[in-house]
Design an enzyme around this catalytic site. Structure first.
Site, mmCIF file in Angstrom:
data_model
loop_
_atom_site.group_PDB
_atom_site.id
_atom_site.type_symbol
_atom_site.label_atom_id
_atom_site.label_comp_id
_atom_site.label_asym_id
_atom_site.label_seq_id
_atom_site.Cartn_x
_atom_site.Cartn_y
_atom_site.Cartn_z
ATOM 1 N N CYS A 150 -38.087 21.735 -34.776
ATOM 2 C CA CYS A 150 -38.035 21.375 -33.285
ATOM 3 C C CYS A 150 -37.344 19.974 -32.986
ATOM 4 C CB CYS A 150 -39.351 21.242 -32.726
ATOM 5 S SG CYS A 150 -39.569 20.905 -31.099
ATOM 6 N N CYS B 227 -38.790 17.703 -30.507
ATOM 7 C CA CYS B 227 -40.070 16.898 -31.218
ATOM 8 C C CYS B 227 -39.434 15.659 -31.744
ATOM 9 C CB CYS B 227 -40.484 18.004 -31.992
ATOM 10 S SG CYS B 227 -41.325 19.524 -31.246
#
Length: 110
Positions: free
Chosen positions: A33, A36
């Site tokens: 991600c 993230c």
């Protein structure tokens, strides 16, 4: 993962998050991600600056699907703020540090 924002697993979640004496911000994330990874430095900075007021931990949703499912994690990054074992705030998506601090001001300025 860093010592500043340690990893929490299904085995340690209850002890480190739900039974914590101070508020805990849980970062639900995954290694694939991009957003993230973008917010990780901001979370580490907040964890360092406000270490007396809040703990910040990370839960890898790929390695701990049970916790992710239990707390309805549908998109990441998702941050849940826990106080007294309860979710008191949810923040979804990557935000700059200033916005995260503002979202957490109830806890950080208490």
């Amino acid at each position: 993962m860093s010592e500043i924002t340690p990893a929490v697993t299904e085995a340690t979640f209850e002890e480190k998050v739900l039974k914590s004496d101070k508020p805990v911000l849980v970062d639900f994330w995954a290694s694939w991600c991009g957003p993230c990874r973008q917010i990780a430095p901001s979370l580490e900075a907040i964890a360092t600056e406000y270490s007396e007021k809040i703990d910040i931990v990370k839960v890898n949703v790929d390695e701990n699907p049970g916790i992710a499912q239990q707390y309805g994690v549908m998109s990441i990054p998702m941050l849940n703020l826990y106080q007294g074992g309860e979710v008191v705030k949810t923040i979804v998506g990557a935000k700059p540090k200033s916005a995260l601090v503002r979202d957490l001001s109830d806890v950080l300025e208490a």
